[in-house]
Design a protein around this motif. Structure first.
Motif, PDB file in Angstrom:
ATOM      1  N   TRP A  36      -4.223  -2.875  -0.518  1.00  0.00           N
ATOM      2  CA  TRP A  36      -3.311  -3.999  -0.353  1.00  0.00           C
ATOM      3  C   TRP A  36      -4.025  -5.091   0.423  1.00  0.00           C
ATOM      4  CZ3 TRP A  36       1.362  -4.607  -2.632  1.00  0.00           C
ATOM      5  CH2 TRP A  36       2.016  -3.471  -3.111  1.00  0.00           C
ATOM      6  N   ILE A  70       0.528   3.095   4.118  1.00  0.00           N
ATOM      7  CA  ILE A  70       0.256   3.145   2.690  1.00  0.00           C
ATOM      8  C   ILE A  70       0.410   4.581   2.202  1.00  0.00           C
ATOM      9  CG2 ILE A  70      -2.242   3.451   2.970  1.00  0.00           C
ATOM     10  CD1 ILE A  70      -2.595   1.706   0.442  1.00  0.00           C
ATOM     11  N   LEU A  81       3.626   0.359   0.068  1.00  0.00           N
ATOM     12  CA  LEU A  81       3.299  -0.183   1.380  1.00  0.00           C
ATOM     13  C   LEU A  81       4.594  -0.328   2.167  1.00  0.00           C
ATOM     14  CD1 LEU A  81       1.246  -1.355   3.385  1.00  0.00           C
ATOM     15  CD2 LEU A  81       1.676  -3.599   2.372  1.00  0.00           C
TER      16      LEU A  81
END
Length: 123
Positions: A36, A70, A81
């Motif tokens: 991410w 995560i 997330l």
């Protein structure tokens, strides 16, 4: 090669929580590390977190360590997330990314990117 679709962004008050999801359209999702990243207007793309292909290793950027988590469900081709204790400085477009095998902490390491989902944290 890997199509990624993020969801779950929105507007939240400071101190609140959100969970983002990223679903991959790929047959061998378990062969990909996932990450991410986030980017705010006028700022560089920032590493947030990444998880290894099997889910056994996780890394977090210093700015989110202790607040974000995560995880992944390879049976569902999805990475998550969880964001807790959100701050206004977390406001950004959040992107998921995929790369084969070993995880990376730099945007250039990743081969495939989702379209992004907006997260806005108000005061």
């Amino acid at each position: 090669q890997v199509q990624l679709v993020e969801s779950g962004g929105g507007l939240v008050q400071a101190g609140g929580s959100l969970r983002l999801s990223c679903t991959a359209s790929v047959l061998t999702f378990g062969s990909y590390a996932m990450g991410w990243f986030r980017q705010a207007p006028g700022k560089e793309r920032e590493f947030v977190t990444a998880i290894s292909a099997g889910g056994g290793s996780r890394y977090y950027g210093n700015s989110v360590k202790g607040r974000f988590t995560i995880s992944r469900d390879n049976a569902k081709n999805t990475v998550y997330l969880r964001m807790n204790s959100l701050k206004p400085e977390d406001t950004a477009v959040y992107y998921c990314a995929a790369k084969l095998r070993v995880l990376g902490t730099t945007a250039n390491d990743y081969d495939s990117w989702g379209q992004g989902t907006q997260v806005t944290v108000s005061s």
